[in-house]
Every structure is written in structure tokens, then in C-alpha cells.
Write an enzyme that holds these catalytic residues in place. Structure first.
Site, PDB file in Angstrom:
ATOM      1  N   LYS A 167      -2.275  -1.692  -2.731  1.00 54.81           N
ATOM      2  CA  LYS A 167      -2.029  -2.281  -1.411  1.00 54.81           C
ATOM      3  C   LYS A 167      -1.001  -3.404  -1.522  1.00 54.81           C
ATOM      4  O   LYS A 167      -1.251  -4.426  -2.157  1.00 54.81           O
ATOM      5  CB  LYS A 167      -3.322  -2.871  -0.828  1.00 54.81           C
ATOM      6  CG  LYS A 167      -3.117  -3.302   0.627  1.00 54.81           C
ATOM      7  CD  LYS A 167      -4.108  -4.337   1.067  1.00 54.81           C
ATOM      8  CE  LYS A 167      -3.524  -5.721   1.166  1.00 54.81           C
ATOM      9  NZ  LYS A 167      -2.423  -5.915   2.095  1.00 54.81           N
TER      10      LYS A 167
ATOM     11  N   GLY B  83      -2.935 -13.179  -6.019  1.00 55.33           N
ATOM     12  CA  GLY B  83      -2.869 -13.847  -4.723  1.00 55.33           C
ATOM     13  C   GLY B  83      -3.531 -15.203  -4.806  1.00 55.33           C
ATOM     14  O   GLY B  83      -3.585 -15.822  -5.872  1.00 55.33           O
ATOM     15  N   SER B  84      -4.064 -15.637  -3.686  1.00 53.69           N
ATOM     16  CA  SER B  84      -4.612 -16.987  -3.615  1.00 53.69           C
ATOM     17  C   SER B  84      -5.948 -17.077  -4.343  1.00 53.69           C
ATOM     18  O   SER B  84      -6.689 -16.093  -4.451  1.00 53.69           O
ATOM     19  CB  SER B  84      -4.801 -17.376  -2.152  1.00 53.69           C
ATOM     20  OG  SER B  84      -5.698 -16.473  -1.546  1.00 53.69           O
ATOM     21  N   THR B  85      -6.256 -18.276  -4.816  1.00 48.96           N
ATOM     22  CA  THR B  85      -7.541 -18.498  -5.485  1.00 48.96           C
ATOM     23  C   THR B  85      -8.689 -18.248  -4.502  1.00 48.96           C
ATOM     24  O   THR B  85      -9.736 -17.727  -4.884  1.00 48.96           O
ATOM     25  CB  THR B  85      -7.578 -19.933  -6.049  1.00 48.96           C
ATOM     26  OG1 THR B  85      -6.550 -20.023  -7.051  1.00 48.96           O
ATOM     27  CG2 THR B  85      -8.910 -20.260  -6.701  1.00 48.96           C
TER      28      THR B  85
ATOM     29  N   VAL C  96      -8.924 -16.017  -1.922  1.00 45.65           N
ATOM     30  CA  VAL C  96      -9.238 -14.584  -1.788  1.00 45.65           C
ATOM     31  C   VAL C  96      -9.713 -14.023  -3.136  1.00 45.65           C
ATOM     32  O   VAL C  96     -10.640 -13.220  -3.196  1.00 45.65           O
ATOM     33  CB  VAL C  96      -8.017 -13.789  -1.250  1.00 45.65           C
ATOM     34  CG1 VAL C  96      -8.317 -12.284  -1.221  1.00 45.65           C
ATOM     35  CG2 VAL C  96      -7.644 -14.271   0.144  1.00 45.65           C
ATOM     36  N   GLY C  97      -9.128 -14.497  -4.227  1.00 45.06           N
ATOM     37  CA  GLY C  97      -9.545 -14.028  -5.556  1.00 45.06           C
ATOM     38  C   GLY C  97     -11.014 -14.335  -5.826  1.00 45.06           C
ATOM     39  O   GLY C  97     -11.746 -13.514  -6.394  1.00 45.06           O
TER      40      GLY C  97
ATOM     41  N   GLU D 215      -4.994 -12.780 -10.901  1.00 47.43           N
ATOM     42  CA  GLU D 215      -3.860 -13.686 -11.142  1.00 47.43           C
ATOM     43  C   GLU D 215      -3.736 -14.554  -9.903  1.00 47.43           C
ATOM     44  O   GLU D 215      -3.360 -14.068  -8.836  1.00 47.43           O
ATOM     45  CB  GLU D 215      -2.565 -12.888 -11.355  1.00 47.43           C
ATOM     46  CG  GLU D 215      -2.576 -11.950 -12.552  1.00 47.43           C
ATOM     47  CD  GLU D 215      -2.575 -12.665 -13.891  1.00 47.43           C
ATOM     48  OE1 GLU D 215      -2.498 -13.907 -13.928  1.00 47.43           O
ATOM     49  OE2 GLU D 215      -2.664 -11.972 -14.914  1.00 47.43           O
TER      50      GLU D 215
ATOM     51  N   CYS E 161       4.022 -18.414  -8.475  1.00 50.80           N
ATOM     52  CA  CYS E 161       2.787 -18.986  -9.016  1.00 50.80           C
ATOM     53  C   CYS E 161       3.055 -19.782 -10.283  1.00 50.80           C
ATOM     54  O   CYS E 161       2.284 -20.651 -10.643  1.00 50.80           O
ATOM     55  CB  CYS E 161       1.769 -17.884  -9.276  1.00 50.80           C
ATOM     56  SG  CYS E 161       2.456 -16.560 -10.254  1.00 50.80           S
TER      57      CYS E 161
ATOM     58  N   GLU F  29      -1.204 -26.460  -4.564  1.00 57.04           N
ATOM     59  CA  GLU F  29      -0.094 -25.532  -4.745  1.00 57.04           C
ATOM     60  C   GLU F  29       0.718 -25.504  -3.450  1.00 57.04           C
ATOM     61  O   GLU F  29       0.214 -25.089  -2.400  1.00 57.04           O
ATOM     62  CB  GLU F  29      -0.623 -24.135  -5.046  1.00 57.04           C
ATOM     63  CG  GLU F  29       0.488 -23.150  -5.295  1.00 57.04           C
ATOM     64  CD  GLU F  29      -0.030 -21.801  -5.751  1.00 57.04           C
ATOM     65  OE1 GLU F  29      -0.976 -21.290  -5.128  1.00 57.04           O
ATOM     66  OE2 GLU F  29       0.518 -21.260  -6.722  1.00 57.04           O
TER      67      GLU F  29
HETATM   68  P1  NAP Z   1      -3.420 -13.911  -0.422  1.00 63.03           P
HETATM   69  O1  NAP Z   1      -3.557 -14.336   0.969  1.00 63.03           O
HETATM   70  O2  NAP Z   1      -4.558 -14.149  -1.337  1.00 63.03           O
HETATM   71  O3  NAP Z   1      -3.023 -12.370  -0.382  1.00 63.03           O
HETATM   72  C1  NAP Z   1      -2.770 -11.613  -1.538  1.00 63.03           C
HETATM   73  C2  NAP Z   1      -3.061 -10.150  -1.237  1.00 63.03           C
HETATM   74  O4  NAP Z   1      -4.448 -10.005  -0.955  1.00 63.03           O
HETATM   75  C3  NAP Z   1      -2.331  -9.600  -0.016  1.00 63.03           C
HETATM   76  O5  NAP Z   1      -2.013  -8.247  -0.239  1.00 63.03           O
HETATM   77  C4  NAP Z   1      -3.396  -9.729   1.065  1.00 63.03           C
HETATM   78  O6  NAP Z   1      -3.227  -8.856   2.160  1.00 63.03           O
HETATM   79  C5  NAP Z   1      -4.635  -9.359   0.290  1.00 63.03           C
HETATM   80  N1  NAP Z   1      -5.873  -9.822   0.897  1.00 63.03           N
HETATM   81  C6  NAP Z   1      -6.055 -10.808   1.804  1.00 63.03           C
HETATM   82  N2  NAP Z   1      -7.367 -10.905   2.132  1.00 63.03           N
HETATM   83  C7  NAP Z   1      -8.028  -9.978   1.410  1.00 63.03           C
HETATM   84  C8  NAP Z   1      -9.394  -9.589   1.301  1.00 63.03           C
HETATM   85  N3  NAP Z   1     -10.348 -10.197   1.994  1.00 63.03           N
HETATM   86  N4  NAP Z   1      -9.725  -8.598   0.441  1.00 63.03           N
HETATM   87  C9  NAP Z   1      -8.781  -7.990  -0.295  1.00 63.03           C
HETATM   88  N5  NAP Z   1      -7.464  -8.289  -0.210  1.00 63.03           N
HETATM   89  C10 NAP Z   1      -7.092  -9.288   0.614  1.00 63.03           C
HETATM   90  O7  NAP Z   1      -2.191 -14.628  -1.149  1.00 63.03           O
HETATM   91  P2  NAP Z   1      -0.691 -14.677  -0.651  1.00 63.03           P
HETATM   92  O8  NAP Z   1      -0.561 -15.748   0.360  1.00 63.03           O
HETATM   93  O9  NAP Z   1      -0.235 -13.327  -0.296  1.00 63.03           O
HETATM   94  O10 NAP Z   1       0.062 -15.041  -2.006  1.00 63.03           O
HETATM   95  C11 NAP Z   1       0.233 -16.348  -2.400  1.00 63.03           C
HETATM   96  C12 NAP Z   1      -0.720 -16.726  -3.505  1.00 63.03           C
HETATM   97  O11 NAP Z   1      -0.630 -15.809  -4.591  1.00 63.03           O
HETATM   98  C13 NAP Z   1      -0.419 -18.066  -4.096  1.00 63.03           C
HETATM   99  O12 NAP Z   1      -1.587 -18.820  -4.199  1.00 63.03           O
HETATM  100  C14 NAP Z   1       0.106 -17.747  -5.494  1.00 63.03           C
HETATM  101  O13 NAP Z   1      -0.081 -18.715  -6.447  1.00 63.03           O
HETATM  102  C15 NAP Z   1      -0.609 -16.508  -5.813  1.00 63.03           C
HETATM  103  N6  NAP Z   1       0.135 -15.754  -6.826  1.00 63.03           N
HETATM  104  C16 NAP Z   1      -0.344 -15.721  -8.105  1.00 63.03           C
HETATM  105  C17 NAP Z   1       0.351 -15.029  -9.092  1.00 63.03           C
HETATM  106  C18 NAP Z   1      -0.159 -14.976 -10.500  1.00 63.03           C
HETATM  107  O14 NAP Z   1       0.266 -14.102 -11.215  1.00 63.03           O
HETATM  108  N7  NAP Z   1      -1.061 -15.829 -10.914  1.00 63.03           N
HETATM  109  C19 NAP Z   1       1.511 -14.367  -8.783  1.00 63.03           C
HETATM  110  C20 NAP Z   1       1.982 -14.405  -7.487  1.00 63.03           C
HETATM  111  C21 NAP Z   1       1.258 -15.106  -6.512  1.00 63.03           C
HETATM  112  P3  NAP Z   1      -2.369  -9.310   3.479  1.00 63.03           P
HETATM  113  O15 NAP Z   1      -0.989  -9.092   3.089  1.00 63.03           O
HETATM  114  O16 NAP Z   1      -2.791  -8.440   4.559  1.00 63.03           O
HETATM  115  O17 NAP Z   1      -2.708 -10.744   3.719  1.00 63.03           O
END
Ligand code: NAP
Length: 458
Positions: free
Chosen positions: A152, A205-207, A209-210, A227, A261, A361
Site C-alpha cells: 500500500k 511511517g510515523s511512530t 501509526v507504527g 521504520e 526520517c 520530528e
Molecule cells: P503515517 O501517517 O504513519 O503514514 C504512513 C503510511 O501508513 C501511509 O501509507 C498511511 O496511509 C498508512 N497508514 C495510516 N494510518 C494507518 C493505519 N491505521 N493502519 C495502517 N496503515 C496506516 O506517516 P507519514 O506521515 O506518511 O510519513 C511520515 C513519517 O514516516 C515520519 O514520522 C517519518 O519519520 C517516518 N518515516 C520513517 C522512515 C524510516 O525508515 N524510519 C522512513 C520514511 C519516513 P495514508 O497515506 O492513507 O495516510
């Protein structure tokens, strides 16, 4: 349907279907059905298919890059690197099917061997900040290990993942082996996480949602790789090559408009070098070319959305300090006016380590700089965060580099460099930055189960 906007112009790029939970179930059923034949493909043939996939991606690097420029606002230079990274990761893991070695363990009464077996269906959930590489870091090792994949992409940036799935089919991947499902996290993502036939989730993604995914996965003892966020430190000692540290600092934090990130969003400078470092940093920041990401000589493009730009602004403007006071802007670059989600590269001097810009962040082009006195203080400041993903250490003293690298709680550190990611080395976070590792041999292991078999000799 979901509208994909060009973040640099706010123009509509295209509309993409938003799938529902029933469509996820159908795709997972197809991935389950494709599993036995895929894991039975001879290792050399699976390797050949992955190499062919890499070659097809290579032939489409420019097209994929242009799609990422329009659909995610990445600069064309970065987007070409990102598409090339998918090719390289596929090439790297193409060697894996023939090297998924088990072990033979000495035991009494017979022979004991281990096998590495695929998990089954792997669900991969990708964020919007690096849509191509993060997808590739998941699907390449997962496929190499004999799993089928349902991925996804983020709702804001689905275009390159959808195209990569088409290129996989063009390369000869059988139906159901690699599927991309666009849609909302709360619908498609959530269903992948809770689906009993999805054996592993790779989430970036975000901590927030993770953490939710980790809780949900517990119900089925589902495997997870997470991650998550970061607040990495760039530690500059007074004995470092200050010019090199200062000239490379902007790329370490403003790359991808800071939506990274691994962004080194906290710079710690030893007090004796603090003024000189800022003096060297200022012209580097003010000279950054911020503008249309399609232009080849642009250093930084827009942020992904209006919401993200406003969030970033909130860390700097209108009494953003911990006590409601101002955050001091040391200097900043420029950004275009008009349509598009722009924010200038900005260097701030926090008044306190409690300031949100120092603690949280930002995920945007803002970096905070703070002085420190000695090695112990540098390590304490670097570790004073819930995150532990990345970071840099600048010094000419090898012993100090080693001591500090050992003491900083972070999954990825570089000495006299800002680099974080190489496809052949493990990538992932300490503390709340994540769980498990991507890339390198560690990721491959995480896409297999170990089976132990004992053969009696009597
Ligand atoms: P996010 O809101 O957590 O979303 C990440 C992904 O998860 C998106 O595809 C999102 O879908 C999906 N998602 C949202 N809610 C969900 C749920 N309840 N169940 C399953 N999947 C769900 O994060 P973001 O705003 O896209 O990304 C930014 C964050 O990612 C930052 O905190 C960044 O640090 C982190 N990040 C970490 C790394 C690493 O490798 N450590 C790399 C890149 C980014 P939608 O698109 O529909 O919201």
C-alpha cells in the site's frame, strides 16, 4: 477516488482509485493463491526474474523520476537516484534466492539441518516521503525470499508504486506475486494489518501509526518490521574539518525538503567551533536554490502538502518555543511565492532543549543548532530523545569517533559523512525509531522463518 496534486503547483496530476477492504481481501486471496508456485520457482529462475525486473526498472528510470517530480515534488536529481536505487536493490537481492543458506548443526543420534522458508504474504505500507526506495527496500528482499507481496503506497503519492507493479508484470512476475493497492491507511492499511493471511507487515511511517500496528499485530503474533521517526544529531567536534562539516550539513537535513526520517535536524557544535561553524553554514544555506523540482539545478523542492507546510511553520513561528516565546531564526534561505507548498531552509537557535523544534520530528527544512562543551555532553544531548535512527560524528580523532559512535543510541551513524543508507548494509532504528532492520542481509533474514529438521540415523 483520490486526487494526486503536484506539490510544486497545486495542479491536479491525476485521480487514483481508493480501494476498499473487500478489494484488499481479494488481492490477499490472489497473493495467497500465487504463493506455492512462487516459492517453488527454482532459485536460479527467481534470481533471473528479479534481475529482469531490475533491468526493466533501469529502462524506465527517467519515466519513474518524472512521475515522482510531479506526484511527490522531488527534485529531478533525487528522483533519478531513487528510481536507480530500486533497480540496485532488486539487483542486490537477485543474488539471494541462490544463497538462502540453512545450517547443519552437530547433534547426537542423527543430522540436524535448518531451512530458510518464506513467510507467505507480506504486507508493505509505505509513507509519502520516499515512495520508491522504501517500496523497493520491502518488496525486493520479500520477493527474493519467496514471499508474495501486497503493497500500500501513501494516499498522497501512489503513482510510482503503481508503475513499479506494472513494470514487475512486464518483467515476468506471475499474477498475484506483487500487487499494489492504492487507498487510505485507515482502510487498506488497516485491513492488511488485521488480515489473518498476511503473515508480516513492513511499515514505514510515523511512530504513532507504527505503535498502533504493533499492538494490532500482537493479536495474530504477526511479524513486523517498523521504520519510524527520527530526530538525529549531527555532532561536530572542534577538531573536525569544519568546512567539510558545514558544507555537507545542509544536504544532511534539507534533502527532500527535510522530509527524511534520517534528517540530521539537530546540529551539536563544540563551543570553541560554534561561531565559526555558523559562519561557514550561513552561505551554504542562503545559497540553496529552492524552486521547481523539475529544474535540474534546483537543490530543494516543495513540501508534500499544505498541511505539512503549516505543521513545519508551527515549529518556528508565532511563539513556537517551549514557554510560548519566540524561536530565534539564525538565518534562512529563500522560497518561491505563489502556488505550491514552499518553506525556506531555516536554521534556528533553540533557547532550551525543551523547545518543540529541538525535541520533535519536524519533517521539514528546519534545523536547530546548539553548542556543547565536551564529549560527555555531546553524547548526553544526542541521546536525549525518544528516537534513535541516524546521525553523524565529525572529528579527526579516531578514538573519539569510536567512543562516541558506541555511545550514541542510534541504528545508523556515519563518521565524517552524512550518508545513512546503502542497500547492502542494515538500516533501522533504536528506541522509538523502529523495530527490525531493512536492507542488507538482515532484511533477507526477516522475510524468512527458520525451520529445524532432525534426521535420525538409526
Ligand atoms: P503515517 O501517517 O504513519 O503514514 C504512513 C503510511 O501508513 C501511509 O501509507 C498511511 O496511509 C498508512 N497508514 C495510516 N494510518 C494507518 C493505519 N491505521 N493502519 C495502517 N496503515 C496506516 O506517516 P507519514 O506521515 O506518511 O510519513 C511520515 C513519517 O514516516 C515520519 O514520522 C517519518 O519519520 C517516518 N518515516 C520513517 C522512515 C524510516 O525508515 N524510519 C522512513 C520514511 C519516513 P495514508 O497515506 O492513507 O495516510
Amino acid at each position: 477516488m483520490h486526487t494526486v496534486l503536484d506539490p510544486a503547483t497545486e495542479e491536479v496530476v491525476t485521480e487514483v482509485e481508493s480501494l476498499d477492504a473487500a478489494q484488499v481481501d481479494e488481492a490477499v486471496a490472489r497473493a495467497v493463491a500465487a504463493g506455492p508456485a512462487w516459492r517453488a520457482v527454482a532459485p536460479a529462475d527467481r534470481a533471473r526474474l528479479l534481475r529482469r525486473f531490475a533491468a526493466v526498472v533501469d529502462a524506465h528510470v527517467d519515466e519513474l523520476a518524472e512521475l515522482e517530480v510531479r506526484g511527490a515534488g522531488h527534485t529531478i536529481g533525487n528522483a533519478r537516484w531513487e528510481a536507480g536505487n530500486v533497480r540496485d536493490v532488486l539487483d542486490y537481492y537477485a543474488a539471494a534466492p541462490e544463497r538462502l543458506f540453512g545450517r547443519q548443526i552437530p547433534v547426537a543420534g542423527g543430522m540436524d539441518v535448518t531451512f530458510r522458508e518464506p513467510l507467505g504474504v507480506v504486507g508493505i505500507i509505505v509513507p509519502w516521503n520516499f515512495p520508491m526506495p522504501i517500496a523497493g527496500w520491502g518488496f525486493a528482499p520479500a520477493l527474493a525470499a519467496g514471499n508474495t507481496v501486497v503493497l500500500k503506497p501513501a494516499e498522497l503519492t501512489p503513482l510510482t508504486a503503481l508503475r513499479l507493479a506494472e513494470l514487475g508484470r512486464e518483467a515476468g512476475l506471475p499474477p498475484g506475486v506483487f500487487t499494489v493497492l492504492p487507498g487510505k491507511g485507515s482502510v487498506v492499511g488497516e485491513r492488511l494489518v488485521t488480515h489473518e493471511h498476511v503473515r508480516k507487515i513492513v511499515f514505514t511511517g510515523s511512530t504513532e501509526v507504527g505503535t498502533r500496528i504493533l499492538r494490532q499485530a500482537a493479536d495474530q503474533v504477526k511479524r513486523v518490521t517498523l521504520e519510524l521517526g527520527g530526530k538525529s544529531a549531527n555532532i561536530v567536534f572542534a577538531d573536525a574539518d569544519l568546512e567539510r562539516a558545514a558544507t555537507s550539513a545542509p544536504a544532511g537535513v534539507f534533502d527532500n525538503a527535510g522530509q527524511d526520517c534520517c534528517a540530521r535536524s539537530r546540529i551539536l557544535v563544540q563551543r570553541g567551533a560554534y561561531d565559526r561553524f555558523l559562519e561557514l553554514l550561513e552561505p551554504e544555506v542562503t545559497a540553496l536554490r529552492v524552486g521547481s523540482p523539475a529544474e535540474p539545478d534546483v537543490d530543494m523542492g516543495p513540501l508534500i502538502s499544505a498541511g505539512q507546510r503549516d505543521r513545519v511553520r508551527g515549529f518556528v513561528e508565532n511563539g513556537a518555543g517551549a514557554d510560548g516565546g519566540p524561536v530565534d531564526v539564525a538565518f534562512r534561505g529563500s522560497a518561491p511565492e505563489g502556488p505550491g507548498y514552499w518553506y525556506p531552509p531555516t536554521v534556528v537557535l533553540p533557547r532550551s532543549t525543551a523547545d518543540p523544534v529541538w525535541r520533535e520530528e519536524v519533517f521539514g527544512p528546519v534545523v536547530a543548532v546548539l553548542p556543547f562543551d565536551d564529549e560527555a555532553e555531546a553524547v548526553a544531548l544526542a541521546n536525549d530523545t525518544e528516537y534513535g535512527l541516524s546521525g553523524s560524528i565529525w572529528t579527526r580523532d579516531l578514538g573519539r569517533a569510536l567512543r562516541v559512535a558506541r555511545a550514541v543510541e542510534s541504528g545508523n551513524l556515519s563518521v565524517n559523512s552524512n550518508s545513512s543508507v546503502r542497500y547492502s548494509t542494515p538500516f533501522g532504528g533504536f528506541k522509538r525509531s523502529g523495530l527490525g532492520r531493512e536492507l542488507g542481509p538482515d532484511a533477507l533474514d526477516s522475510f524468512t522463518e527458520v525451520k529445524n529438521v532432525f534426521f535420525a540415523d538409526d
